[in-house]
Design an enzyme around this catalytic site. Structure first.
Site, PDB file in Angstrom:
ATOM      1  N   ARG A 181     -14.881  64.051 -48.480  1.00 51.90           N
ATOM      2  CA  ARG A 181     -14.720  65.350 -47.816  1.00 51.90           C
ATOM      3  C   ARG A 181     -15.836  66.307 -48.241  1.00 51.90           C
ATOM      4  O   ARG A 181     -16.382  67.045 -47.427  1.00 51.90           O
ATOM      5  CB  ARG A 181     -13.362  65.961 -48.142  1.00 51.90           C
ATOM      6  CG  ARG A 181     -13.133  67.261 -47.394  1.00 51.90           C
ATOM      7  CD  ARG A 181     -11.811  67.915 -47.764  1.00 51.90           C
ATOM      8  NE  ARG A 181     -11.612  69.137 -47.031  1.00 51.90           N
ATOM      9  CZ  ARG A 181     -12.273  70.287 -47.240  1.00 51.90           C
ATOM     10  NH1 ARG A 181     -13.190  70.345 -48.164  1.00 51.90           N
ATOM     11  NH2 ARG A 181     -12.022  71.350 -46.517  1.00 51.90           N
ATOM     12  N   GLU A 204     -26.194  87.325 -42.493  1.00 55.59           N
ATOM     13  CA  GLU A 204     -26.843  86.925 -41.233  1.00 55.59           C
ATOM     14  C   GLU A 204     -26.197  85.667 -40.660  1.00 55.59           C
ATOM     15  O   GLU A 204     -25.975  85.567 -39.446  1.00 55.59           O
ATOM     16  CB  GLU A 204     -28.337  86.697 -41.446  1.00 55.59           C
ATOM     17  CG  GLU A 204     -29.095  86.387 -40.170  1.00 55.59           C
ATOM     18  CD  GLU A 204     -29.126  87.559 -39.216  1.00 55.59           C
ATOM     19  OE1 GLU A 204     -28.736  87.376 -38.038  1.00 55.59           O
ATOM     20  OE2 GLU A 204     -29.548  88.656 -39.629  1.00 55.59           O
TER      21      GLU A 204
END
Length: 120
Positions: free
Chosen positions: A11, A71
């Site tokens: 994972r 951002e």
């Protein structure tokens, strides 16, 4: 458990691959992100050189990295809004404006932190 059904190390590897795709996509599609990365290529070494000790270096470096993080989050919001539909909607515009404002505030924070650390 997530949709993939993966756990543990597999994972983590999958999460890393997804993150790398996100960074690559932001670099490819987001001019503002590219400009911020280029600025970081100058500012990060400067932060490590100018900061006196770990705390000052962390503040200088962290302010620069924070801009790129914000951002990326703003770009994610814009992508989701654009995915919903191309027609103008007041809430879509509001979401994009708020994301943009978050980027602006993070950009304002950089010179403030640098001035306080280096001139204070």
């Amino acid at each position: 458990m997530g949709k993939s059904g993966l756990r543990g190390i597999p994972r983590l590897i999958q999460a890393f691959v997804c993150s790398a795709k996100g960074l690559s996509g932001a670099w490819r599609d987001e001019e503002a992100f590219r400009l911020e990365v280029l600025a970081a290529l100058v500012l990060i070494p400067a932060a490590l050189w100018l900061g006196e000790g770990g705390v000052e270096q962390a503040l200088l470096l962290g302010s620069v990295v924070l801009v790129m993080i914000v951002e990326l989050l703003n770009s994610a919001v814009e992508a989701v809004v654009d995915r919903v539909g191309p027609e103008h909607h007041e809430l879509s515009g509001k979401a994009k404006d708020i994301g943009s404002a978050a980027v602006l505030l993070s950009l304002f924070l950089v010179p403030v932190i640098w001035a306080l650390v280096l001139l204070g």
